[in-house]
Enzyme design. Structure first.
Site, mmCIF file in Angstrom:
data_model
loop_
_atom_site.group_PDB
_atom_site.id
_atom_site.type_symbol
_atom_site.label_atom_id
_atom_site.label_comp_id
_atom_site.label_asym_id
_atom_site.label_seq_id
_atom_site.Cartn_x
_atom_site.Cartn_y
_atom_site.Cartn_z
ATOM 1 N N ARG A 27 0.845 -1.182 0.000
ATOM 2 C CA ARG A 27 0.000 0.000 0.000
ATOM 3 C C ARG A 27 0.887 1.241 0.000
ATOM 4 O O ARG A 27 1.936 1.268 0.683
ATOM 5 C CB ARG A 27 -0.866 -0.042 1.259
ATOM 6 C CG ARG A 27 -1.767 1.155 1.493
ATOM 7 C CD ARG A 27 -2.823 1.276 0.449
ATOM 8 N NE ARG A 27 -3.976 2.060 0.886
ATOM 9 C CZ ARG A 27 -4.880 2.542 0.042
ATOM 10 N NH1 ARG A 27 -4.789 2.321 -1.258
ATOM 11 N NH2 ARG A 27 -5.920 3.223 0.488
ATOM 12 N N THR B 72 -8.800 1.605 -9.750
ATOM 13 C CA THR B 72 -8.177 0.429 -9.210
ATOM 14 C C THR B 72 -8.313 -0.707 -10.203
ATOM 15 O O THR B 72 -9.155 -0.648 -11.084
ATOM 16 C CB THR B 72 -8.900 0.091 -7.892
ATOM 17 O OG1 THR B 72 -8.838 1.246 -7.079
ATOM 18 C CG2 THR B 72 -8.324 -1.098 -7.189
#
Ligand code: DON
Length: 566
Positions: free
Chosen positions: A106, A379
């Site tokens: 992340r 995404t």
């Protein structure tokens, strides 16, 4: 003579059959394949050229990790909408020996980020700033993730990155959807860059136009040559820092050099005879899925029927309660203590549903986060299995489509706007309408809370489903629905992902249904007290189902998503 003709015809049909079976895709000529049945291995991703690259790697003797890495590099070229190296993500994998690993790559806040950096002079959180331009960018982490995953791969990185280098250098034909998206984003590309990036085309893009990305090819070559240092140090890092300095962003060379991935404990829970392995914090996906699945597990949801008001009501009530906890408790576990055990405790979850009424919608205003003791739009997802049985579910993101709109001059790197996933101020909704508080407040080097939920479902300890999707906060609810579509409502692999979806996230107190949802069901939900609103596409799920004798894979109809296999 007749016989020769007949033989020739049979031979021709045979050869044609062989050619038809051999699917060959080139950068300028390719089609989307939505579904495949196969027996060795399969790759499902958001773009045919990316899935196809992964497949070639599997056929060359690479395993699922090789395929993941090559597919992701390729997405970075052919799917700039979501796939570039300027973002971050998560991977859940089940190794052929049964071990489950989860990799957190992340993105993080730059060291100079501060809690109130998006609060304007009137004291209000300004989401324009957290979503646009360099100030919205978090430290990109996909490259570090791919190098970390490479530990499990078989082929050299130089082999895995080469197809992407060639594709960036020589160009490829863009799809109609990509052309439309690029044209729509043009004003942002112009506003957010000092040098107008090549994603802007005078007169507009059309389907089939060739997109060449020479600078990105050079960046990828530097990575090929110097490993992750080719991105996090040297020329690339210097270019990122320079762009940030010129345009008001915070990322420095130090931020890039200091970025680290984390292998984390997987989130595991059982649902009836299944075991579900998914991503835990800093993604909220794992806790949300555990809560939602457990809330419906003992309520005979299969019998209530697919897309009936009764089953949707039950699911929406579970979603509402889970998302109330998300807003209060969840954030980066390296920075805040999140009571994960308490939030995923069976008794706690059952208590959360105590006031569930099958005939009346609970008002979100009456649903507070549960009381637990504090313990110490863009995404993309890809699903892969190889012939050894290694499975990968990986979701990566730039956050919004084309991220912040910033392209680092001289590198072709399109940067994320991941900072908007923080709670920039309590009560101020982010681009997905999610609100949050202290647990997800901004802090230097902290990971922003995610909803990405790459997931692997096991049945009798063997891989059964591999899935995931983009969609911001709608990710966990889409994964929730698709799992139930297969495991409870008995839908086929394609129907499970292509049927219309719905979503509730506590605040706003609305069930969002995809456009075209049957009006009768909407009315029945309203009669129970729900507010129902229609909205466009909820996610794009890539699903693999592993059966005893074959593998089925399907890419979502909502995009150019594509399934390849052999
Ligand atoms: O991490 C998250 O939850 C978001 N950044 C995901 C963004 C996303 O899925 C956008 N796609 N539509």
């Amino acid at each position: 003579m007749k016989r020769i003709l007949l033989l020739t015809t049979v031979a021709c049909l045979f050869i044609t059959g062989l050619i038809a079976q051999k699917r060959i895709l080139t950068a300028s000529h390719y089609t989307v394949q939505k579904k495949i049945e196969c027996s060795n291995g399969t790759v499902v991703s958001a773009h045919p050229l990316a899935s196809y690259t992964g497949l070639q790697i599997l056929k060359k003797g690479g395993n699922a990790f090789d395929a993941f890495i090559a597919t992701q590099w390729m997405l970075g070229v052919v799917y700039p909408w979501a796939g570039t190296v300027g973002g971050g993500g998560f991977m859940v994998a089940r190794l052929s020996n049964g071990k489950i690993i989860t990799l957190d790559f992340r993105d993080v806040a730059p060291a100079a980020a501060t809690r109130d950096m998006y609060i304007d002079k009137n004291g209000k959180g300004d989401t324009h700033l957290s979503q646009n331009g360099s100030i919205a960018c978090s430290v990109p982490s996909i490259v570090a993730g791919l190098f970390a995953a490479h530990k499990y791969a078989k082929l050299p990185m130089s082999v895995l990155i080469q197809p992407a280098i060639d594709m960036a250098e020589n160009g490829f034909a863009i799809t109609l959807m990509e052309a439309n998206r690029l044209n729509k984003k043009k004003p942002d590309f112009v506003t957010n860059n000092l040098v107008t990036p090549l994603f802007v085309k005078e007169g507009g893009w059309e389907e089939g136009d060739i997109l060449v990305q020479k600078e990105l090819a050079e960046t990828l070559k530097r990575i090929k040559l110097s490993g992750s240092k080719g991105f996090y140090e040297g020329k690339t890092a210097a270019a990122i820092e320079e762009e940030m300095k010129k345009t008001g962003g915070l990322i420095t060379k130090e931020d890039l050099k200091n970025y680290r991935v984390k292998f984390r404990e997987p989130t595991l829970f059982t649902y009836k005879d299944y075991t579900v392995a998914t991503m835990g914090l800093p993604s909220s996906g794992g806790i949300l899925l555990t809560q939602m699945m457990k809330m419906v597990e003992k309520r005979n949801i299969g019998k209530l029927g697919f897309h009936t008001a009764a089953s949707m009501h039950l699911m929406a009530e579970a979603e509402r309660r889970a998302f109330a906890d998300r807003a209060e408790y969840m954030g980066d576990p390296d920075f805040v203590k999140v009571p994960v055990k308490a939030l995923t405790d069976d008794k706690y979850i059952e208590d959360r549903m105590k006031d569930f009424d099958p005939l009346v919608a609970t008002k979100s205003s009456a649903v507070k986060p549960g009381s637990v003791k504090k313990e110490s739009e863009e995404t993309t997802h890809l699903s892969i299995i190889d012939k050894e049985g290694n499975c990968i579910a990986a979701t990566t993101t730039l956050n919004a489509g084309y991220g912040s709109g910033v392209v680092i001059n001289g590198t072709g790197i399109l940067m994320n706007n991941g900072m908007d996933d923080f709670s920039i101020q309590p009560g101020v909704p982010n681009m997905f309408g999610a609100i949050g508080g202290e647990a997800n407040a901004i802090a230097p080097r902290k990971r922003m809370l995610s909803s990405m939920s790459p997931t692997i479902v096991l049945k009798n300890k063997k891989p059964f489903l591999i899935l995931g999707t983009p969609g911001g906060t709608t990710i966990p609810t889409s994964v929730f629905q698709v799992m139930l579509n297969v495991m409870e409502f008995g839908l086929s692999t394609e129907d499970a992902i292509n049927n219309l979806r719905f979503h509730h996230q506590w605040q706003p107190d609305i069930i969002f249904v995809e456009e075209g949802f049957p009006l009768q069901v909407q009315k029945e939900l309203e009669a129970l007290g729900h507010m129902v609103k229609s909205r466009e596409g909820l996610g794009r799920v890539e699903l693999i189902k592993i059966l005893p004798k074959k593998i089925e894979a399907a890419g979502d109809n909502r995009g150019d998503d594509d399934a390849e296999g052999y």
